[in-house]
Write an enzyme that holds these catalytic residues in place. Structure first.
Site, short mmCIF file in Angstrom:
data_model
loop_
_atom_site.label_atom_id
_atom_site.label_comp_id
_atom_site.label_asym_id
_atom_site.label_seq_id
_atom_site.Cartn_x
_atom_site.Cartn_y
_atom_site.Cartn_z
N LYS A 189 -33.40 -7.83 0.62
CA LYS A 189 -32.92 -8.62 -0.59
C LYS A 189 -33.85 -8.99 -1.65
O LYS A 189 -33.95 -8.65 -2.85
CB LYS A 189 -32.29 -9.90 -0.11
CG LYS A 189 -31.02 -10.38 -0.98
CD LYS A 189 -29.63 -9.73 -0.59
CE LYS A 189 -29.60 -8.00 -0.49
NZ LYS A 189 -28.22 -7.56 -0.02
N ASN B 15 -20.54 13.94 -11.60
CA ASN B 15 -21.18 13.06 -10.71
C ASN B 15 -21.40 13.80 -9.32
O ASN B 15 -20.35 14.37 -9.04
CB ASN B 15 -20.33 11.88 -10.36
CG ASN B 15 -20.73 10.80 -9.69
OD1 ASN B 15 -21.91 10.87 -9.21
ND2 ASN B 15 -19.62 9.82 -9.18
N GLY B 16 -22.65 13.67 -8.70
CA GLY B 16 -22.70 14.43 -7.53
C GLY B 16 -24.29 15.04 -7.66
O GLY B 16 -24.86 14.93 -8.61
N CYS C 226 -23.99 7.89 -11.03
CA CYS C 226 -23.31 8.31 -12.27
C CYS C 226 -21.95 8.02 -12.06
O CYS C 226 -21.03 7.93 -11.00
CB CYS C 226 -23.26 10.02 -12.13
SG CYS C 226 -25.15 10.31 -12.19
N GLU D 90 -32.85 -8.24 6.64
CA GLU D 90 -31.82 -8.08 5.50
C GLU D 90 -32.55 -9.06 4.31
O GLU D 90 -32.49 -8.88 3.18
CB GLU D 90 -30.66 -8.77 5.94
CG GLU D 90 -29.42 -9.06 4.79
CD GLU D 90 -29.36 -7.92 3.91
OE1 GLU D 90 -29.54 -6.85 4.19
OE2 GLU D 90 -28.72 -7.88 2.87
N LYS E 197 -24.95 0.46 -7.41
CA LYS E 197 -24.11 -0.31 -6.49
C LYS E 197 -23.50 0.58 -5.29
O LYS E 197 -23.63 0.12 -4.42
CB LYS E 197 -23.19 -0.96 -7.47
CG LYS E 197 -22.14 -1.99 -6.39
CD LYS E 197 -22.69 -3.20 -5.77
CE LYS E 197 -21.79 -3.97 -5.14
NZ LYS E 197 -22.61 -4.72 -4.12
N ARG F 202 -22.62 -1.14 -11.58
CA ARG F 202 -23.27 -0.11 -10.53
C ARG F 202 -24.60 0.49 -10.68
O ARG F 202 -25.02 1.03 -9.87
CB ARG F 202 -22.10 0.92 -10.22
CG ARG F 202 -21.13 0.32 -9.86
CD ARG F 202 -19.58 1.29 -10.24
NE ARG F 202 -18.47 0.92 -9.66
CZ ARG F 202 -17.62 1.61 -8.73
NH1 ARG F 202 -18.34 2.76 -8.51
NH2 ARG F 202 -16.78 1.17 -8.26
N HIS G 146 -49.53 -6.74 16.96
CA HIS G 146 -49.80 -5.33 17.25
C HIS G 146 -50.38 -4.63 16.22
O HIS G 146 -50.37 -3.05 16.35
CB HIS G 146 -48.72 -4.62 17.99
CG HIS G 146 -48.22 -5.16 19.45
ND1 HIS G 146 -49.05 -5.15 20.35
CD2 HIS G 146 -47.25 -5.85 19.49
CE1 HIS G 146 -48.72 -5.86 21.43
NE2 HIS G 146 -47.42 -6.53 20.79
N GLU H 282 -35.33 -5.43 -3.33
CA GLU H 282 -34.27 -4.95 -4.28
C GLU H 282 -34.23 -6.01 -5.63
O GLU H 282 -34.22 -5.07 -6.68
CB GLU H 282 -33.11 -5.32 -3.36
CG GLU H 282 -31.86 -4.52 -4.19
CD GLU H 282 -30.64 -4.48 -3.38
OE1 GLU H 282 -30.32 -5.65 -2.50
OE2 GLU H 282 -29.67 -3.79 -3.50
N TRP I 107 -27.40 8.18 -13.56
CA TRP I 107 -28.44 7.60 -12.63
C TRP I 107 -29.29 8.88 -12.26
O TRP I 107 -28.90 9.72 -11.69
CB TRP I 107 -27.91 6.86 -11.37
CG TRP I 107 -28.77 6.01 -10.59
CD1 TRP I 107 -29.28 4.80 -10.70
CD2 TRP I 107 -29.26 6.61 -9.35
NE1 TRP I 107 -30.17 4.57 -9.65
CE2 TRP I 107 -30.26 5.52 -8.83
CE3 TRP I 107 -29.30 7.89 -8.53
CZ2 TRP I 107 -30.86 5.64 -7.77
CZ3 TRP I 107 -29.84 7.97 -7.31
CH2 TRP I 107 -30.80 6.89 -7.00
O1 M6R Z 1 -21.28 0.36 -0.22
P1 M6R Z 1 -22.23 0.53 0.86
O2 M6R Z 1 -22.01 -0.92 1.82
O3 M6R Z 1 -22.10 1.42 1.91
O4 M6R Z 1 -23.79 0.21 0.34
C1 M6R Z 1 -24.79 0.50 1.44
C2 M6R Z 1 -26.12 0.21 0.65
O5 M6R Z 1 -26.40 1.17 -0.43
C3 M6R Z 1 -26.13 -1.32 0.09
O6 M6R Z 1 -25.73 -2.10 1.13
C4 M6R Z 1 -27.83 -1.54 -0.38
O7 M6R Z 1 -28.51 -1.61 0.39
C5 M6R Z 1 -27.30 -2.93 -1.37
N1 M6R Z 1 -27.50 -2.87 -2.58
C6 M6R Z 1 -28.15 -3.95 -0.60
O8 M6R Z 1 -28.20 -5.05 -1.20
#
Ligand code: M6R
Length: 584
Positions: A461, A93-94, A2, A457, A579, A27, A480, A464, A69
């Protein structure tokens, strides 16, 4: 997540609010709304979907806006903010953790609710407390709230916006034409000349002028933030998406993010702490967590300092042991991730010195830490972290280097900007792999040592932005159990940059090949690419294996990008994701 905007001044509010919300769109959100106070009273417009759909026709020079969101209730127009209760309109927001109890109380008084959100209850509390003094009413309402909030509130018969903050970010600012509120600098227009970050528990009143108040409602000076907006511009020619543009910026982000940690200079205080650090704990989420795992490998190998990495959301609830002499590194691109903030606070309470490695210097995490270590990746707009990951690695490897020096050991120097340029060019061939990945039921990424961190990672990616089920797996662990899931329809990405471990990873490659999987290799070792078991490969420039995730990340990000396109997805705005994750 949000996002909040607010404006009161001499211009029409609606276009300013819409523009501010558009700036924060990247975001992630699912519904939007604005409330404007004009001659005819309060006018509200809310909708599921994009900010574009909101009309800028509401007339009035005072207003609040919001992108939501969804957490409590579906992403519908009814659940969108602003929420109105009698004379009060409010954006939040929160998360209000005691919303259920408070709502029961309101319902028992006969009050009616229009949404399923936790936020609407705050509008009810403010409306109940409002007797002409909005600041007093917001304060009274806040005293009942548990959880996190950034609020912007207006009253139909008032000429001000009242803001309040606890744990969720909120800035207030002023310019010649009026006063502003926003969740982030990016939403403040150039006309806003000065901005202040509200501290936890503080309030602000935006009217003819801007006034900040502490929890006791005594007026106070604000903490001014630097208005750096230059990186938040549009998409430059030649790029279809911010994600791809941000990947192109990796070499510069890495070069700029190396830190000179030594006895003299900017980081000398941090160097002092490093000299006495007996134990390092790292808290982070998502991609930042993977960067921390890469650090753990390099630091333990080169410096022989014990490092413990925990996802921030787990750290805070497990009553962690924080030995004397612990240095806690909190790693976050945004510096606003609620779990990372809470974990850093927890480590600090237990006696650790906390260093925040952040890309956003005015962030809450930077303000809460003992030390701020900047990554200089520049603004990152795509939800998927790319250049910020490589920048975090550059900064973290600088710490490895400093630590090795302190321990009287040798760590190879780190500088991969040039190699990253080459990696970007060589990674383009992953576009040819994308259609096969897009058609897969699931994908595996395997590696050992630092390559295993890169595999995690790479998998994150892909999930996501392509929405494909995928897993990052330690290559030696497959047999395993997980090998049972591999068949002819499973693409496997193998990462191999360690000469010592390469043959072991290639054993795992043989095992998955024997079950029909097609294997795509990402390596720095030329001798591996001619192996018959490989469908295709990206050969990266030679590099120290412990630092290799900064290079192997590039083809992995590129593969995710092209697969997202092949799936018909917008890589910049993946569904359901935000974001910066400012709620727990
Ligand atoms: O802003 P931050 O680095 O704390 O965010 C952490 C994660 O939310 C962030 O890295 C998220 O996993 C990414 N969207 C991955 O691409």
């Amino acid at each position: 997540m949000c996002e909040i905007v607010g404006y009161i001044g001499t211009r029409e509010a609606a276009p300013i609010l819409k523009k501010g919300l558009k700036e924060l769109e990247y975001r992630g959100y699912d519904s939007a709304g604005i409330a404007v106070l004009g001659r005819g009273g309060l006018a509200v417009e809310k909708r599921a979907g994009r900010v574009e759909g909101l009309s800028a026709a509401l007339r009035g020079r005072c207003g609040i806006g919001h992108t939501r969101w969804a957490t409590h209730g579906a992403p519908t127009a009814q659940n969108a903010h602003p929420h109105v209760c009698r004379k009060i309109a409010l954006v939040h927001n929160g998360i209000i953790e005691n919303a259920h109890t408070l709502k029961e109380e309101c319902l028992a008084r006969g009050e009616k609710f229009l949404s399923e959100t936790d936020s609407e209850v705050v509008a009810h509390l403010v409306a109940r407390a409002y007797r002409g003094d909005l600041l007093a009413a917001v304060r009274e309402a806040c005293s009942r709230l548990e959880g996190s909030y950034a609020l912007a509130v207006l009253a139909e018969d008032g000429k001000q916006i009242v803001c309040a903050r606890k744990k969720s970010p909120l800035l207030v600012g002023k310019g010649e034409d009026g006063c502003y509120a926003a969740s982030d600098v990016a939403a403040l227009p150039p006309k806003c000349e000065k901005a202040y970050a509200l501290a936890d528990g503080d309030f602000a009143v935006l009217g003819k002028d801007l006034a900040l108040f502490g929890a006791d409602l005594c007026e106070k000076e604000g903490e001014e933030v630097v208005l750096e907006r230059k990186e938040e511009g549009g998409l430059p020619f030649g790029f279809r998406h911010f994600m791809r543009k941000e990947m192109a910026e990796i070499p510069r982000a890495m070069a700029n993010s190396r830190l000179e940690i030594k006895e003299t200079g900017d980081f000398s205080r941090f160097y002092e702490v490093l000299c006495h650090a007996e134990y390092i704990q790292i808290v982070a989420c998502g991609t930042a967590y993977h960067a921390a795992l890469c650090f753990e490998h390099a630091a333990e190998k080169f410096c022989r300092v014990p490092v413990e990495v925990t996802t921030a959301g787990e750290y805070r609830y497990r009553d962690p042991i924080v030995p004397k002499g612990t240095l806690c590194l909190a790693v976050s691109q945004s510096g606003e991730t609620a779990d990372t903030l809470a974990a850093a606070a927890c480590a600090r309470e237990k006696g650790a010195k906390v260093a925040a490695l952040v890309n956003v210097l005015h962030s809450s995490l930077a303000r809460a830490a003992d030390f701020v270590l900047p990554t200089r990746a520049g603004g990152e707009r795509a939800v998927a972290a790319t250049k910020s990951f490589c920048a975090q690695l550059a900064a973290l490897y600088s710490i490895v280097h400093a630590l090795a020096g302190i321990a009287g050991r040798e760590a190879p120097p780190f500088s991969l900007a040039k190699e990253a340029e080459t990696a970007l060019v060589r990674s383009e061939k992953t576009a040819r792999w994308a259609s096969r990945f897009a058609a897969a039921r699931s994908v595996y990424f395997i590696g050992r040592g630092a390559d295993y961190c890169a595999a995690l990672e790479g998998s994150l990616k892909l999930k996501e932005i392509s929405y494909l089920p995928s897993e990052g797996y330690a290559a030696g662990e497959l047999k395993h159990g997980t090998l049972a899931l591999i068949d002819g329809r499973t693409p496997v990405v193998a990462i191999a940059t360690s000469r010592a471990l390469a043959e072991k990873t290639m054993n795992a490659v043989s095992e998955v090949r024997a079950r029909g999987a097609r294997v795509y290799l990402i390596t720095t070792l030329p001798e591996l690419v001619s192996r018959g078991e490989i469908e295709d490969f990206v050969l990266l420039p030679p590099c120290e294996e412990e630092y290799s995730p900064a290079l192997t990340a590039i083809p992995l990000q590129m593969l995710a990008y092209h697969t997202a396109l092949a799936c018909g997805n917008d890589p910049d705005k993946p569904r359901n994701l935000a974001k910066s994750v400012t709620v727990e």
